[in-house]
Design a protein around this motif. Structure first.
Motif, short mmCIF file in Angstrom:
data_model
loop_
_atom_site.label_atom_id
_atom_site.label_comp_id
_atom_site.label_asym_id
_atom_site.label_seq_id
_atom_site.Cartn_x
_atom_site.Cartn_y
_atom_site.Cartn_z
N PHE A 6 0.08 7.51 -2.01
CA PHE A 6 -1.32 7.92 -2.13
C PHE A 6 -1.88 7.52 -3.49
CE2 PHE A 6 -4.30 11.06 -3.87
CZ PHE A 6 -5.33 10.96 -2.94
N GLY A 7 -1.14 7.81 -4.56
CA GLY A 7 -1.62 7.49 -5.89
C GLY A 7 -1.81 6.00 -6.09
N TYR A 8 -0.89 5.22 -5.56
CA TYR A 8 -0.98 3.76 -5.72
C TYR A 8 -2.17 3.20 -4.95
CZ TYR A 8 3.94 4.16 -7.27
OH TYR A 8 5.10 4.48 -7.90
N GLU A 9 -2.36 3.72 -3.73
CA GLU A 9 -3.48 3.21 -2.93
C GLU A 9 -4.81 3.60 -3.55
OE1 GLU A 9 -5.23 3.40 1.66
OE2 GLU A 9 -3.36 4.43 1.16
N ARG A 10 -4.91 4.84 -4.02
CA ARG A 10 -6.15 5.30 -4.64
C ARG A 10 -6.49 4.47 -5.87
NH1 ARG A 10 -6.48 11.45 -6.70
NH2 ARG A 10 -4.74 10.67 -8.00
N ALA A 11 -5.46 4.10 -6.61
CA ALA A 11 -5.68 3.32 -7.84
C ALA A 11 -5.94 1.85 -7.57
CB ALA A 11 -4.47 3.47 -8.77
N GLY A 12 -5.74 1.41 -6.33
CA GLY A 12 -5.96 0.00 -6.01
C GLY A 12 -5.06 -0.92 -6.80
N LEU A 13 -3.78 -0.54 -6.89
CA LEU A 13 -2.86 -1.34 -7.68
C LEU A 13 -2.78 -2.77 -7.16
CD1 LEU A 13 0.12 1.13 -8.34
CD2 LEU A 13 -2.01 0.80 -9.64
#
Length: 241
Positions: A198-205
């Motif tokens: 979730f965190g990675y997707e939200r941050a648009g890595l």
């Protein structure tokens, strides 16, 4: 512009030794590496400490944070010379969000039932609370897949995290202005892997790799972790010329 210096940031219940296999791998590949202590007292103080290490480097820096170290680099990465962020089985916070808030949106991992709370003195105010992992639970929960002898040593040499850090909001989210990469540990029993995803997707890595790995992926898959960090170094080299 010189190749970025790599700063490896450890998380809770660990110290710089948690990065040792990846440190060796990166040094063997010719990179400049720094592995500073994280004091695990508060998110703001820990991030300020790591930011100071980064700003003391004469040149660009890539910050790589494991677990709680991901939250630390989320804030410390606002330093002007940080050109890339790598999150390794890590928390990626939004500005104003705490670890507790992010975790609260997902089912608990096995860690939640295996924590120990110990008071520690703070001069002039009420005692703080140190949070650590039960020693007998540390190998299966935190260090699954790690050599049993090494896991036993890590279990009795934990650096606890102050309980206050769980509720402290991130003052900034460096991923909004700095490119990032992430590694999901799909077999993680310390952080629910969906928290990482979730965190990675939200941050648009810029790039995310999912590995069939436990929480200490740096011990079980050091070459894979080094590959992701090396990608960040290669892709950010010269971006701020």
């Amino acid at each position: 512009m010189p190749s970025p210096t790599i700063i490896l940031v450890h998380g809770a219940f660990a110290d710089a030794a948690s990065w040792a296999p990846v440190t060796r791998e990166l040094l063997d590949r010719g990179h400049t590496v720094i592995v500073p202590p994280v004091y695990n007292r508060s998110l703001a103080d820990d991030a300020a400490s790591i930011r100071a290490v980064a700003e003391a480097v004469d040149g660009p820096v890539v910050l790589a944070g494991h677990s709680y170290g991901g939250a630390v680099v989320t804030v410390a990465g606002a330093a002007e010379n940080v050109v890339g962020l790598v999150f390794v089985a890590g928390y990626v916070l939004e500005e104003g969000e705490s670890l507790g808030q992010l975790q609260g949106g997902f089912p608990d991992s096995d860690l939640a039932a295996n924590l120990v709370y110990t008071p520690y003195p703070i001069a002039g105010v009420d005692d703080g609370t140190d949070v650590s992992v039960k020693i007998d639970a540390f190998p299966p929960v935190f260090a699954e897949g790690v050599d049993p002898g090494t896991a036993a040593v890590l279990a009795v040499s934990q650096r606890p995290l102050s309980g206050a850090a769980f509720g402290e909001p991130a003052s900034v989210a460096a991923w909004k202005t700095t490119p990032g990469w992430g590694i999901v540990s799909a077999d993680d029993h310390t952080i629910n892997p969906d928290v990482e995803r979730f965190g990675y997707e939200r941050a648009g890595l810029r790039g995310v790799v999912e590995l069939p790995a436990p929480h200490l992926v740096m011990h079980t898959h050091p070459a894979d972790v080094a590959d992701v960090i090396e990608t960040a170094v290669r892709e950010t080299a010269g971006e701020r010329d």
